[in-house]
Design an enzyme around this catalytic site. Structure first.
Site, PDB file in Angstrom:
ATOM      1  N   LEU A 483       0.787  -1.237   0.000  1.00 59.70           N
ATOM      2  CA  LEU A 483       0.000   0.000   0.000  1.00 59.70           C
ATOM      3  C   LEU A 483       0.820   1.288   0.000  1.00 59.70           C
ATOM      4  O   LEU A 483       0.233   2.372  -0.055  1.00 59.70           O
ATOM      5  CB  LEU A 483      -0.944   0.024   1.216  1.00 59.70           C
ATOM      6  CG  LEU A 483      -2.065  -1.014   1.246  1.00 59.70           C
ATOM      7  CD1 LEU A 483      -2.912  -0.831   2.505  1.00 59.70           C
ATOM      8  CD2 LEU A 483      -2.944  -0.911   0.008  1.00 59.70           C
ATOM      9  N   HIS A 484       2.147   1.209   0.051  1.00 58.82           N
ATOM     10  CA  HIS A 484       2.932   2.443   0.183  1.00 58.82           C
ATOM     11  C   HIS A 484       2.353   3.332   1.285  1.00 58.82           C
ATOM     12  O   HIS A 484       1.914   4.463   1.031  1.00 58.82           O
ATOM     13  CB  HIS A 484       2.948   3.230  -1.135  1.00 58.82           C
ATOM     14  CG  HIS A 484       3.980   2.768  -2.103  1.00 58.82           C
ATOM     15  ND1 HIS A 484       4.123   3.343  -3.357  1.00 58.82           N
ATOM     16  CD2 HIS A 484       4.911   1.789  -2.048  1.00 58.82           C
ATOM     17  CE1 HIS A 484       5.093   2.737  -4.009  1.00 58.82           C
ATOM     18  NE2 HIS A 484       5.588   1.793  -3.234  1.00 58.82           N
ATOM     19  N   ALA A 658      -2.240   6.008  -1.408  1.00 52.20           N
ATOM     20  CA  ALA A 658      -2.729   6.369  -2.736  1.00 52.20           C
ATOM     21  C   ALA A 658      -2.174   5.431  -3.803  1.00 52.20           C
ATOM     22  O   ALA A 658      -2.478   5.587  -4.979  1.00 52.20           O
ATOM     23  CB  ALA A 658      -2.342   7.816  -3.068  1.00 52.20           C
ATOM     24  N   HIS A 659      -1.343   4.469  -3.391  1.00 54.75           N
ATOM     25  CA  HIS A 659      -0.762   3.497  -4.323  1.00 54.75           C
ATOM     26  C   HIS A 659      -1.029   2.094  -3.801  1.00 54.75           C
ATOM     27  O   HIS A 659      -0.685   1.787  -2.665  1.00 54.75           O
ATOM     28  CB  HIS A 659       0.760   3.689  -4.455  1.00 54.75           C
ATOM     29  CG  HIS A 659       1.187   5.085  -4.750  1.00 54.75           C
ATOM     30  ND1 HIS A 659       2.403   5.589  -4.334  1.00 54.75           N
ATOM     31  CD2 HIS A 659       0.571   6.084  -5.415  1.00 54.75           C
ATOM     32  CE1 HIS A 659       2.515   6.841  -4.733  1.00 54.75           C
ATOM     33  NE2 HIS A 659       1.409   7.168  -5.388  1.00 54.75           N
ATOM     34  N   GLN A 660      -1.615   1.265  -4.614  1.00 48.22           N
ATOM     35  CA  GLN A 660      -1.868  -0.127  -4.234  1.00 48.22           C
ATOM     36  C   GLN A 660      -1.261  -1.031  -5.304  1.00 48.22           C
ATOM     37  O   GLN A 660      -1.417  -0.769  -6.494  1.00 48.22           O
ATOM     38  CB  GLN A 660      -3.370  -0.389  -4.101  1.00 48.22           C
ATOM     39  CG  GLN A 660      -4.073   0.536  -3.117  1.00 48.22           C
ATOM     40  CD  GLN A 660      -4.493   1.863  -3.722  1.00 48.22           C
ATOM     41  OE1 GLN A 660      -4.943   1.916  -4.858  1.00 48.22           O
ATOM     42  NE2 GLN A 660      -4.367   2.946  -2.968  1.00 48.22           N
TER      43      GLN A 660
END
Length: 726
Positions: A483-484, A658-660
């Protein structure tokens, strides 16, 4: 509903002039407005009902019901529901406002995680609604008080332009370059069939049952060479590559298409229209708030423009440790160059925005490395609203690039608002399964696309669900989710004549132009770097994540909105999660990742202090802050150390993503991966995955260039398959 109204009015209560001192009329009006006076509770209830799809939504229902009874209020509120007067124990809504504030504050740090979830969820949604709702003129009563102008006149709707200059402009100049490539299934059936046939798609309409449609008896069958599910940075690129190669490509997109003329740039509406679940998405324990795109162009339509190539150490790791030759090849480097050129990626800027100036100055003062961020926008694109869509079309997401290639090739069309329900494949005994197309729903109607190859690119949060419900059994589908995770800190810079310029606002200017990549030495890790950047925060999201300790304190914090800079630390996480369904995202921050994030938060606080902030703080529920100008160096050091050492797993802080990526990872063996090195699934031939879910591990930087480069290579692999299998 009484309980919800009472909670909303406690979070956002009416405060009279005597409680805030001498203020101008707009600020006085802002302080005097309560949630119920602005219709917030009704909108909160509607959002919870229609948009909030979380496995623990029952907590909200149960909590609100319990609070509507005196015994339930006793259970959830304890002795604070006791008044000393008959009937002694009262329902939550009958308690004095001060007592209700004490109860909510107690929930925020309660020993019981369910109470912390209840507090966090209703607080976030109440604040989001209050600060994003608009009247018939598109304004919010709080905006002027907090220094928010909303969309500028340059971003207004094109109604006047359409009326005055419609004869001078072509439709695509007004509505965007995808104007001729969108198929609206709400149009008459004959018009839909004509548009499809006009682009060379074979269409059959042989529905037999008048009572409804199904996969065996669909409303319509469409034949093509390739069907792509998803139009973001993965699906959009793959579709563009195939269409330019001469193949008939149909793109199925669950989100809707919003032409430039239809973009309001209003935060609430944009989130509802273009974000997955309306922006109300979180892990199963609500510890991580997740943002993902759900519109034509996917995340590239609402992302923050950062266009960073895959880091060298990551390519080396994926090529050597994961044994994926593609990442050590010249082809992959060429792919990165191709996608960057197509997006017009460049590193310059004419003027830097408020947040990025703060980050750059703080890093320079501390001697930390800081550099320009490559962006898919021109150097003079001074816009802080691109997280709500790009009205001018200057940000080069897939709806301005690869999907344009698809449309202009005359080989492809896009079907928005369509939900893929199943990947279809032949399943003959003794033979390998072969993908034959996709079934999708438009409203209550079922359509079928028959194709020679199928590409799934729904994103790391949705691709596993589609594959699983289509019958794929590989155990790695839905696992290894990264997930960052991001943690933020804030710094307040009063409007003064000295730096930063008085005219600059936190929500204006390029969202990302500066970054610092710093190895966190304390973790003794060679896994990568901690990336320090700035976010896009308009009033809704800003209010949703800042601490709440009382209504007055909360409203006062929001008065500082326009001059509060936020900086975040983004982690290349080692820990992973799983996706079991559309709504169940299980992710537990592991101990090493938590320590790395704490170190990142410490660095961010130091950067803000060094940049000259008058006040600094984090998003911890205690709401502590420090006046840097009056504090000694020892006090600053102690504050930074204490705030950055607080736990991040107990819902007392705020983690965002916001990154997956990684939920259908690529590998060389089916025992450890979901897809082959070519992007094709292990179980079904001609079924490819081309989105961030194929990442072998977390990336460590903004993933747009990486996923586009991977999708470009997978697109070329699909072209080879189509050439061989006529």
């Amino acid at each position: 509903m009484e309980s919800l109204v009472a909670i909303c009015d406690t979070f956002i209560s009416s405060i009279d002039d005597s409680g805030v001192g001498h203020v101008d009329d707009c600020v006085a009006g802002y302080f005097s407005a309560s949630a119920s006076q602005t219709g917030t509770p009704d909108r909160v209830a509607r959002l919870m009902s229609e948009r909030l799809h979380h496995p623990k939504k029952w907590i909200l229902r149960a909590g609100l019901w319990l609070l509507s009874t005196w015994i339930g209020s006793l259970v959830l509120c304890g002795w604070r529901s006791f008044t000393g007067e008959f009937p002694y124990f009262r329902r939550f809504c009958r308690l004095p406002e001060k007592r209700r504030e004490e109860i909510l504050l107690n929930w925020s740090s309660s020993y019981f995680s369910l109470l912390r979830m209840l507090f966090r969820t209703i607080k976030l949604i109440s604040a989001l609604v209050f600060f994003t709702q608009v009247d018939e003129k598109g304004r919010n009563l709080a905006w002027k008080a907090i220094g928010y102008n909303g969309p500028s006149p340059d971003h207004s709707d094109h109604e006047v332009e359409l009326n005055e200059e419609k004869k001078k402009k072509k439709p695509e100049e007004i509505f965007g370059p995808l104007y001729n490539g969108i198929v609206d299934l709400k149009s008459p059936r004959e018009a839909v069939e004509k548009k499809l046939a006009g682009r060379g798609f074979a269409v059959s309409n042989q529905k037999r049952n008048t009572n409804g449609s199904s996969i065996s008896d669909p409303v319509m069958k469409i034949q093509c060479d390739a069907v792509v599910v998803g139009s973001g940075s993965g699906g959009g690129v793959a579709a563009g590559v195939l269409a330019k190669a001469g193949y008939k490509v149909l793109v199925i997109e669950s989100g809707n298409y919003y032409a430039r003329s239809k973009l309001s740039l209003l935060e609430g509406q944009a989130m509802d229209d273009m974000y997955l679940s309306g922006g109300l998405l979180a892990t199963s324990d609500t510890n991580v708030v997740i943002l993902a795109g759900s519109t034509v162009g996917g995340g590239s339509t609402i992302n923050w423009s950062a266009s960073i190539k895959t880091p060298e150490h990551v390519m080396k790791e994926w090529a050597e440790k994961s044994k994926l030759e593609m990442f050590g090849s010249d082809l992959y480097r060429e792919a990165m160059d191709v996608v960057c050129k197509r997006m017009g990626v460049q590193c310059g800027f004419v003027e830097e925005g408020f947040n990025n100036e703060v980050l750059r100055k703080g890093c320079e003062k501390l001697g930390l490395p800081v550099k320009n961020i490559p962006r898919n926008a021109p150097s003079d694109h001074y816009c802080g609203f691109c997280c709500l869509g790009c009205k001018k079309g200057q940000k080069q997401g897939t709806s301005e690039t690869w999907l344009v290639d698809l449309v202009e090739s005359d080989n492809g069309l896009i079907l928005p608002g369509c939900q893929a329900t199943e990947v279809m494949y032949d399943c003959e005994q003794g033979k390998k399964k072969k993908a034959t197309g996709v079934a999708f729903a438009f409203g209550e109607e079922i359509y079928v696309v028959e194709s020679r190859v199928t590409i799934v690119a729904c994103g790391a949060l949705r691709t596993p669900h589609l594959l699983k419900r289509s019958g794929l059994k590989n155990s790695n589908i839905g696992r290894n989710l990264c997930l960052h995770p991001v943690v933020m800190a804030w710094g307040w810079f009063p409007e003064e004549d000295k730096w930063p310029e008085k005219k600059k606002k936190s929500y204006e200017g390029g969202i990302m132009t500066a970054m610092s990549s710093v190895v966190i030495e304390e973790t003794h890790s060679s896994y990568g770097e901690m990336v320090i950047q700035t976010p896009a925060l308009h009033p809704g999201m800003f209010s949703g994540i800042i601490p709440w300790t009382s209504s007055k304190d909360f409203k006062t914090r929001m008065l500082k909105f326009s001059r509060t800079a936020h900086i975040f630390a983004l982690l290349r996480d080692k820990g992973t999660g799983t996706i079991d369904s559309k709504t169940y995202i299980d992710y537990n921050l592991n101990d090493e990742d938590e320590e790395s994030l704490k170190n990142g938060l410490e660095r961010v606080l130091k950067i803000l202090a060094a940049a000259g902030a008058e006040e600094i703080g984090t998003h911890h529920s205690e709401g502590r802050s420090l006046n840097v100008r009056t504090a000694s160096s020892l006090e600053i050091e102690r504050f930074v150390r204490e705030e950055s050492s607080k736990p991040l797993k107990d819902l007392s802080g705020q983690i965002c993503s916001a990154h997956q990526m990684g939920s259908c990872r690529m590998g060389i063996r089916p025992e450890e991966s979901a897809v082959r090195p070519t992007g094709e699934t292990w179980e079904v031939e001609r079924l490819f995955v081309a989105d961030t879910s194929v990442f072998p591990t977390a990336l460590g930087v903004n993933p747009m260039v990486t996923v586009q480069s991977i999708a470009y290579c997978i697109g070329l692999n699909v072209v080879d398959v189509l050439k061989k299998k006529k």
